[in-house]
Design an enzyme around this catalytic site. Structure first.
Site, PDB file in Angstrom:
ATOM      1  CD  GLU A 267      -1.530   2.177   2.196  1.00  0.00           C
ATOM      2  OE1 GLU A 267      -1.130   3.247   1.678  1.00  0.00           O
ATOM      3  OE2 GLU A 267      -1.590   1.993   3.414  1.00  0.00           O
ATOM      4  CB  CYS A 306      -0.936   6.493   2.361  1.00  0.00           C
ATOM      5  SG  CYS A 306      -2.270   5.701   3.297  1.00  0.00           S
TER       6      CYS A 306
END
Length: 692
Positions: A267, A306
């Site tokens: 990720e 993120c």
């Protein structure tokens, strides 16, 4: 305590410890200094030098894995629930430690209580699994014409260890959202948080270990470098990574991961975008939502997420209005010491992160200009901007996003976003894809047409899309908020992985195996009754058995019931369902039926009358519902029906209160036959609540 050699003098400092092989162990050597992001003071040192990483992984495989594999999904889920409740008792400690990372109270809430909430959410998933150590996955497939050969799939925990290499921005959530999934699946883990904020992760793990809730070997912690740990991974292990795309790709290419075909879930930070649709005008609720959401995503965690918005696409004729509105909104952001209640944005995680951010911004400025903020100065409250890792929010403008593509290639990991114009929805979709894969995107619109066009057009390049308008304004969870029951990940630059996603996430740690055999043998293996398997007939009526007395395959073959035209007419009058096919006087030429046909629900009701044990009290508490009901063949007056009624699956239920009745859910396979016995005229799975 070991000594840390500073640039000018030696300082006696506390040292973080690694929790490995059942012990808290400090690494050898001087170690790496960790700093308070607000004050710049050294708060601890950490080291993993001298640790035997092969022994760490072997301990997880030989101690933690067997212990977790012996537990059922329900036991693992209840373990997560107990852990979440326990961690909530220590919130003040976690918050006090979190402030040192530069996080505000709101930032810390997302990290700490969001992580604990993830434990609760995954704990609730136990109800989606059986109370066994493995699970059946999907439907059974009959492979022979005589119904004697079939196949299904089962899911079993891998026999290795999950290795989580996490980013610095969410020291608690980043750990808990990952370990919740592997623990529910039945795999142990080794957590390696980013070193710079590992002191907060260590504080949480200290409490987890002290609780005694997890089996020994289920969780180990590495505070510092992972050393040569990946050298010892095997095909039964799983490696997950959160962080920069560059680092993730480097780890994914590790020779041992390639040679052992180790599952690797990445990720990566991505160039997420937010789109203001053409229909939104100043003064509309959606306009205000857009400005508020952009500001929030730029400043929450000081942009160190993120999922933070990095690219902002607006219609070219609204560029000036958006610039003014965003500038006005960002000016309201109070920056400084997160302990001050007025502060809305704290610092970056450290000086190193600030230096990296400035280097990234310099690359972006080759194609953009700053329209809000400054690289040179920042006003702070209750803090020293020169010693803390503070930065100003930076709003950039790239007026030629098709030609100046660096805005789609470089991510500045902080409170930095670039505003860019587009002409129509096709351009907005195309620009969103220039990020080459993102974790998330948002479109703010009141137009269903624009929403559909964007979602269908951009979905291939995004792991999640938020469609935000005034209807969902109060309840929406926001552009940057991953949810444990939804997929968190994205294609391309975002890493191509899925960290969560409810049952989907749990399956990353389970091996799917196809099993073939007779329906009876598959029933014995799976403990879920497979159609056409041998049943356990005779004895007392299944409804007279308690939950614990019932066995999978317990079966009742009922008497027959004659279907008459009068019954069909009576049911039509009672239910109000006078569909033409149920009326005897209908002209059936050109229809699918030969004559008056029985209602499907009449058949199901009569079936219940055949298999229900009537009048006397019994352990069945209530009818809980019907799944997968199908009517497969018309039934005409003069037909006799009968039922084969079989105990298919048992799901225990937890007591919510001590005074609750101890009970479980039993699934029953209901097969309705006519005079020919083949094929079925109806099939369903009914659920009853049964006392234990």
């Amino acid at each position: 305590m070991p000594y840390f050699a500073g640039k000018q003098r030696l300082l006696l400092m506390p040292q973080l410890h690694n929790y490995i092989t059942g012990k808290w162990i400090a690494g050898d050597g001087e170690g790496q200094a960790l700093f308070n992001a607000v004050t710049g003071e050294t708060i601890a040192i950490t080291s993993t030098k001298g640790l035997d990483f092969n022994a760490v992984l072997q301990y997880a495989r030989t101690v933690g894995n067997p212990a977790l594999r012996k537990m059922t999904f329900h036991e693992r889920g209840n373990m997560l629930k107990a852990l979440a409740l326990y961690l909530r008792e220590h919130l003040p400690l976690f918050y006090d430690t979190s402030y040192k990372t530069g996080a505000t109270k709101a930032d810390s809430w997302v990290d700490i209580e969001g992580g604990i909430g993830n434990l609760f959410a995954n704990a609730s998933l136990r109800r989606k699994f059986p109370d066994t150590t493995f699970a059946v996955d999907g439907d059974t497939h009959i492979l022979g014409k005589q119904n004697t050969f079939a196949a299904t799939h089962i899911l079993t925990p891998k026999e290795g260890v999950a290795i989580h290499i996490n980013a610095f921005n969410f020291p608690v959530w980043g750990m808990l959202e990952k370990i919740a999934v592997n623990l529910l699946a039945g795999m142990p883990c080794v957590v390696k948080p980013a070193t710079v904020t590992s002191y907060l992760t260590e504080a949480v793990v200290q409490k987890i270990i002290a609780s005694g809730i997890l089996p020994e070997g289920a969780l180990q912690l590495i505070c510092g470098s992972a050393g040569d740990m990946l050298k010892y991974v095997t095909a039964q292990d799983v490696v997950t990574f959160t962080g920069s795309a560059y680092t993730g790709q480097k780890l994914k290419a590790h020779p041992q991961i390639i040679s052992e075909s180790v599952p690797f879930n990445m990720e990566a930070d991505s160039l997420n975008c937010m789109v203001l649709a053409p229909d939104v005008e100043p003064g509309m609720p959606e306009w205000d939502l857009f400005i508020k959401e952009v500001r929030k995503e730029m400043t929450t965690k000081a942009g160190q997420k993120c999922t933070a918005v990095r690219r902002i696409f607006v219609p070219d004729n609204k560029l000036a209005d958006v610039s003014r509105s965003l500038t006005a909104a960002l000016m309201q952001t109070v920056i400084g010491n997160p302990l001050n209640e007025k502060v809305r944005m704290g610092s970056l995680a450290g000086q190193e992160q600030r230096n990296e951010l400035f280097a990234q911004v310099q690359q972006l400025l080759a194609a953009s200009q700053i329209i809000y903020g400054s690289l040179d100065s920042v006003e702070v409250v209750d803090a020293d901007a020169s010693t803390g890792a503070f930065v100003s929010p930076l709003l950039l403008l790239n007026e030629t996003p098709w030609q100046q593509t660096v805005s789609h290639e470089v991510e500045a990991f902080g409170p930095v976003s670039t505003l860019m114009p587009y002409r129509d929805m096709e351009e907005a979709i195309a620009l969103s894809k220039m990020g080459k894969g993102s974790l998330c995107s948002s479109i703010i619109t009141a137009s269903e047409k624009h929403a559909r066009a964007y979602v269908i057009g951009a979905a291939s390049h995004h792991g999640r899309i938020l469609v935000l308008n005034n209807d969902c304004a109060k309840e929406n969870t926001g552009h940057g908020s991953p949810l444990p029951l939804l997929v968190h990940g994205g294609p391309g630059r975002a890493g191509g992985g899925e960290e969560m996603g409810g049952i989907r996430g749990v399956k990353h740690y389970l091996q799917r195996t196809a099993v073939q055999g007779s329906p009876t043998m598959l029933t014995a293996i799976t403990q879920v009754y497979q159609q056409y398997a041998k049943g356990n007939t005779g004895g007392i009526h299944p409804f007279k058995k308690t939950f614990d007395e019932l066995a999978i395959g317990d079966q009742l073959i009922t008497d027959k019931k004659l279907i008459t035209s009068e019954l069909i007419d009576q049911f039509a009058d009672l239910s109000g369902d006078h569909f033409y096919a149920h009326i005897a006087g209908t002209d059936f030429n050109g229809t699918m039926f030969e004559k008056q046909v029985a209602h499907g629900y009449l058949l199901m009701s009569l079936a219940a009358g055949l298999f229900v044990d009537s009048y006397e009290k019994n352990p069945v508490l209530l009818n809980y519902g019907i799944d997968e009901l199908r009517f497969t063949k018309p039934v005409y007056p003069g037909t006799e029906i009968s039922v084969r009624f079989t105990c298919k699956e048992k799901l225990p239920q937890d007591k919510k209160e001590e005074t609750d009745i101890d009970k479980g859910i039993v699934k029953w396979l209901v097969e309705i036959f006519d005079d020919t016995d083949e094929p079925l005229v109806g099939v369903a799975t009914i659920l009853t609540m049964v006392a234990r």
